[in-house]
Each structure stands twice: as C-alpha cells, then as structure tokens.
Design an enzyme around this catalytic site. Structure first.
Site, mmCIF file in Angstrom:
data_model
loop_
_atom_site.group_PDB
_atom_site.id
_atom_site.type_symbol
_atom_site.label_atom_id
_atom_site.label_comp_id
_atom_site.label_asym_id
_atom_site.label_seq_id
_atom_site.Cartn_x
_atom_site.Cartn_y
_atom_site.Cartn_z
ATOM 1 N N ASP A 14 -1.773 5.712 12.217
ATOM 2 C CA ASP A 14 -1.046 5.696 11.008
ATOM 3 C C ASP A 14 0.100 6.455 10.789
ATOM 4 O O ASP A 14 0.036 7.427 10.329
ATOM 5 C CB ASP A 14 -2.162 5.562 9.772
ATOM 6 C CG ASP A 14 -1.362 5.186 8.232
ATOM 7 O OD1 ASP A 14 -0.066 4.679 8.499
ATOM 8 O OD2 ASP A 14 -2.054 5.035 7.401
ATOM 9 N N HIS A 35 1.901 5.222 6.421
ATOM 10 C CA HIS A 35 1.689 5.630 5.004
ATOM 11 C C HIS A 35 1.840 7.105 5.008
ATOM 12 O O HIS A 35 2.195 7.815 6.048
ATOM 13 C CB HIS A 35 -0.001 5.403 4.599
ATOM 14 C CG HIS A 35 -0.042 4.064 4.635
ATOM 15 N ND1 HIS A 35 -0.644 3.321 5.642
ATOM 16 C CD2 HIS A 35 0.019 3.009 3.683
ATOM 17 C CE1 HIS A 35 -0.804 1.875 5.180
ATOM 18 N NE2 HIS A 35 -0.458 1.858 3.965
ATOM 19 N N SER A 68 0.850 -1.096 0.118
ATOM 20 C CA SER A 68 0.025 -0.060 -0.018
ATOM 21 C C SER A 68 0.930 1.042 -0.136
ATOM 22 O O SER A 68 0.322 2.473 -0.185
ATOM 23 C CB SER A 68 -0.693 0.152 1.178
ATOM 24 O OG SER A 68 -0.273 0.050 2.498
#
Ligand SMILES: *[C@@H]1O[C@H](CO)[C@@H](O)[C@H](O)[C@H]1NC(C)=O
Ligand SMILES: *[C@@H]1O[C@H](CO)[C@@H](O)[C@H](O)[C@H]1NC(C)=O
Ligand SMILES: *[C@@H]1O[C@H](CO)[C@@H](O)[C@H](O)[C@H]1NC(C)=O
Ligand SMILES: *[C@@H]1O[C@H](CO)[C@@H](O)[C@H](O)[C@H]1NC(C)=O
Ligand SMILES: *[C@@H]1O[C@H](CO)[C@@H](O)[C@H](O)[C@H]1NC(C)=O
Length: 519
Positions: free
Chosen positions: A494, A497, A251
């Site tokens: 997170d 990312h 990702s």
C-alpha cells in the site's frame, strides 16, 4: 516605545538613515528570495504532465490496493487486502474515554518486536498543553514557532528565509504560502502511538506490522515563509466548541479523520453517536466541547452505485455525474466546517450517467458506449460537488488536493513498493507520477467555485493544497507493513494510504492553521 525612538531619530539622522536601510532590506530581501526560490524548485507541478510521465501502466493507473478494480483480477484474485471500508476501530469499550496520561506501563518493550519503540519521543509537548496552560490565540501572541536550534538542517536554504522574514510574517501571517516548503526534522514527533490511540485503522498501523524504521515519524512540514505550529488539541477543541465538522471522501479522507481522532485523543476521546451501525457514516461527539465530528463516505462524491453481479456490466461502478450524493449533501447544512477530497477511485472502470442516460464510460469496453478520456468524470463530479457546497453550506469549506501515491519498481498490481525511509529534499528530483492531473483539475474547479462562492454570505472556500508536500513523502506509506507479513503469499503493498502516526498528521496541523487564519 515610539516616543524615545523618535527622539533618537530627530537627534541623530544617521541612525534614521540606517534604520530606513534596514527596513528596506527587510522588505526587499524576502520578496527577492521568494522570487528566486520558486524557479529553482524542482517540484513544479506541471500543467501538461501526461505526455511527459512514462506511465507504468497501460490501463488504469493504480486504484487503492484495497479496492482493486475487478478488471484487474490478475493472477492473484484473493490477495487483495480486505476492503478498506471495513469498520473503524472502536475503543475497547464504547464509553468515551478520557485520555489517561502517560501510559508508560503500556509501552511495548523493544524486545517484543523489531521496532525501536517510538514512545521515547511521545508528547514532550503534551505536557505543556494541559488545559490551563494552552496558548490561547486570543490573549497571547501567535504561538511560538518550534525551536529551530534543534533542527539538523541548519544550512538548508529555508533557514535563511525564516530568520529574515520572521518579523514580517508576524505582522502578516496570512500572506505565507503554507504549501510551499520542505520537511524538516522534528525530534518531538510522534504525538501519539498505536498504544495511546485506538482509532488507527488496521491497515495503517504500520508499527504493528513490523515496520522497522522510525525516522519517517520525525519530520514536520515547514513552509518557506513561516512556521506551522504542531497541532494543539486543546486549541483545536476550544476553537470548535459547539460546532460541527465533516469530512467527505474516500479512505484517505478517513485516514485524516483517524489522524485527527488520535491527535485529539491527548485531550479527549469522543462518544460515538452515529445514527446507524453503518460504518460509512460516523458521527462522534466530544461531549466536553459539544463538538461533533462527521466522517462521510463518498469516494466518488456524486451519486454512484456499486457493480451489480447479475449485470453483464458487472465490474462497473455507475456514476451519476449530474446528481448529488445526497447521503452527504443533505447533511452539510448542519456543519460549520467541511473538508472534502477524492481522487483515487476515479481510476476504476466506471460507467457514466448524465441526464439519466449513459453518457460514456471509462475502461468499460461496452458496445456502443463512448470511451471517455480519464479525468472526464473527475472534473464533472468535482464540479457538481462544489456546486452542492455552494448551495447547501454556510461555513468554512476546504477542498484538500490530491494525495499522491509512491509505487516504485512497478504499479500497484505489479509488485510496486515504497521502501524509502526519508522524505525527498527539494534539491532532489522528485518523480511526479502520473496522477498530478487530478490536482490540476481540482485547482481549476476550485477557482471557479471560489469565484461563484464569493457572493454567498457566510461561505468561505479554501484550498488545502498538500499534494506537493506529500509528493515529498515517499516514506510515509504502509508499503508492505499494512498487513500481516505472510511468507506464503505476496500481499500487495500500500503506497497510497499513510501510516499513523505519520506525515498525514501534518494535514491536521495545516487544517488548524487554516481555521485560525479564517477567524
Ligand atoms: C541536498 O541538500 C542536502 C542538505 O541541504 C545535502 O546534504 C545533499 O547532499 C543535497 N543533495 C543533492 C543531490 O544535492
Ligand atoms: C503497536 O505496535 C507495536 C510495535 O511497536 C506492536 O507490537 C503492537 O502489537 C501494536 N499494538 C496495537 C494495539 O496495534
Ligand atoms: C451544541 O452545539 C449545537 C451546535 O452544534 C448547539 O445547537 C447546541 O445548543 C449546543 N448544545 C449545548 C448544550 O450547548
Ligand atoms: C454532545 O454532547 C453534549 C454534552 O453532553 C450534548 O449537550 C450535545 O447535545 C451532544 N450533541 C449531540 C449532537 O448529540
Ligand atoms: C450499436 O449501434 C449500431 C448502430 O447504431 C446498432 O446497429 C447496434 O444494434 C448497436 N448495438 C447495440 C448492442 O446496441
């Protein structure tokens, strides 16, 4: 030009002497500087890191929060954000959109949310890059570096190098190390927003979820020996006309693809020509340029199967360390550019297969199965993937080095967060975190493949070593702004990312720069 100069030199030896002296200064000083600069770099990525770094976790190091290993079902089984391999956002309608310029009508008023609209800063550069004016690398000089007078850090050490070495670099762009440098202010960024680009993934749409600070948007990466121009979408698309580019990875790889889609959206939106609705493999066509962009999902890079709930080993992925993931390896012969990367998934509980037999496992606690050291699988998976490239690919292949995480105050599943709002400066101590070993492995395997690939005609193998630059960007992650703010439950943060727009846009600046020096 030369003739008058020689004439002067002949007549006045003193001028000649002075000139010679200046020339020597120009060559020696930058060399001396880079010699001196490197040792004081606090961020030397050490080869033997594991013992020095107090790992915050006993077991596996953080996996991406959105794919939590089931072994980590701690007290909050339902709180993991929805799977990351969910659909890529699609434009309101599927027909290719030509970018409608200046959408000031859509600018959300600052009153709507707590965020000062970043749009004040939207593409001032954009105006210059319309099709007729775009700087062509062919008929013009190297695109001018950004204007340094606007930068705040006049006294930073890097300004010394740029002034002395600018002439040198112009002759010798290739010698500049793109990956050693510092983040410097860039008031022109960002170059898109969540209202001008539809491709931003939900969980990286930080402004949407109320991230209050915007300073993290306004930096650019400045290598010590040169400048990297900000991504020029027009120039990129001209370069890839009639070509195909693919990204393979997890990702974070897709994070970069979405950054690229957004950066290019200033010129054109592509048509989705994916062969199946399956979202793990996407193909887009920039029809005006006949450029196709492929996003290929392969977080382990090798053949793998998902945990089987009916199996006692239910929480384990199976990795076939000596088998290609043919979903991508069978595609790459049609590509001209390939960007491959991976990393975070290798911290999961997995079972390894080699020669079609179980050869060991990682965090599996299975009877009679050898527990192999972390990184064992990573090294093998990387090696066989590079081998697939050597075998099946002719073009420019780029291995992007590991993208570091920045959890502070705990691991990803212990309430760790990333709340910084500025990059680290190089005079600050930058925590290296536990996972730089992955980057070391990448370097080793890359060097070996590079050596093996030298003989193959057409293949060029390059390393995009952005780990160090990204280590300096603890401020670039969604943190708690990767999802709705919900007072009732604590969702995980997170810190893996990258927000879009955000520092990951730099990877595409660097990508274009690497493509240019290759042609
Ligand atoms: C690092 O350098 C910046 C600017 O060059 C300066 O403002 C800051 O005080 C320095 N920090 C430390 C810890 O030396
Ligand atoms: C974009 O961000 C703004 C805040 O800057 C937010 O109000 C809005 O909902 C977001 N829009 C989309 C489409 O994500
Ligand atoms: C589009 O590009 C492909 C190569 O990627 C080439 O084979 C094809 O001929 C091109 N089509 C046109 C219409 O130029
Ligand atoms: C992309 O679009 C161009 C222009 O319409 C077309 O010629 C080309 O065949 C398309 N490429 C693919 C792979 O469909
Ligand atoms: C594990 O290995 C031992 C010794 O080789 C054997 O006796 C035992 O049956 C094995 N257990 C399993 C579950 O395979």
């Amino acid at each position: 030009m030369k003739l008058p100069l020689f004439a002067i030199l002949q007549r006045t030896p003193r001028v000649a002497l002075t000139l010679a002296f200046v020339l020597i200064l120009l060559t020696i000083v930058p060399a001396l500087y880079s010699l001196l600069a490197n040792p004081i770099l606090p961020l030397s990525i050490s080869l033997s890191d594991t013992d020095q770094t107090p790992s915050p976790v006993n077991g596996p190091i953080p996996a991406p929060p959105d794919h939590a290993p089931s072994r980590h079902r701690d007290s909050s089984p339902n709180r993991v954000p929805p799977p990351e391999n969910g659909p890529i956002p699609t434009p309101p309608n599927h027909t290719p959109l030509r970018h409608r310029k200046s959408s000031s009508g859509q600018v959300p008023s600052p009153k709507n949310g707590p965020i000062p609209a970043p749009l004040d800063h939207t593409p001032s550069r954009h105006r210059n890059s319309s099709s007729d004016q775009s700087p062509s690398p062919v008929n013009g000089p190297i695109p001018a570096p950004l204007n340094h007078t606007s930068l705040r850090d006049q006294n930073s050490s890097s300004s010394v190098t740029t002034s002395t070495s600018r002439t040198r670099i112009r002759d010798d762009e290739q010698r500049c190390d793109l990956f050693n440098g510092e983040w410097v202010p860039n008031e022109e960024a960002p170059y898109y927003t969540n209202t001008t680009c539809w491709a931003i993934h939900e969980h990286q749409n930080c402004m949407k979820y109320g991230r209050p600070d915007t300073e993290f948007l306004r930096w650019r990466w400045k290598p010590d020996g040169c400048d990297i121009p900000i991504f020029d979408p027009q120039e990129f698309l001209e370069m890839v006309r009639d070509k195909a580019m693919g990204f393979v990875g997890d990702s974070i790889s897709r994070n970069q693809v979405q950054s690229l889609l957004c950066l290019l959206s200033r010129v054109e939106y592509p048509e989705d020509i994916s062969s199946s609705p399956e979202t793990d493999f996407k193909v887009w066509n920039y029809t005006s340029y006949n450029f196709t962009l492929h996003a290929m999902w392969s977080p382990f890079l090798v053949k793998s199967t998902k945990p089987d709930p009916t199996d006692p080993k239910f929480n384990l992925f199976s990795l076939y360390l000596d088998e290609y993931d043919t979903k991508w390896t069978s595609q790459i012969n049609q590509l001209d550019y390939l960007v491959i990367s991976s990393g975070h998934w290798f911290y999961r509980p997995v079972i390894f297969y080699e020669n079609q037999q179980i050869s060991g496992c990682q965090y599996c606690a299975l009877p009679n199965t050898t527990e192999l050291p972390l990184y064992y699988g990573y090294k093998k998976a990387l090696r066989i993937s590079l081998q697939a490239i050597l075998e099946n690919f002719k073009g420019l292949a780029i291995l992007r080095s590991f993208s570091p995480q920045h959890f502070e105050g705990g691991a990803w599943n212990e309430g760790g967060d990333c709340v910084r709002t500025r990059p680290y400066r190089r005079n600050e101590t930058i925590p290296e975190g536990p996972d730089l070993k992955l980057r070391d492995i990448q370097l080793e395997e890359f060097r070996a493949a590079e050596e093996a690939g030298r003989k193959k005609k057409g293949l060029r193998l390059k390393l995009m070593d952005t780990t160090q630059a990204m280590l300096m960007r603890p401020d670039g992650h969604p943190g708690r702004y990767g999802h709705e703010q919900n007072a009732e439950e604590t969702l995980r943060n997170d810190c893996i990312h990258w927000c879009l727009p955000g520092p990951i846009d730099t990877w595409n600046d660097i990508l274009l720069e690497m493509m240019k020096t290759e042609t």
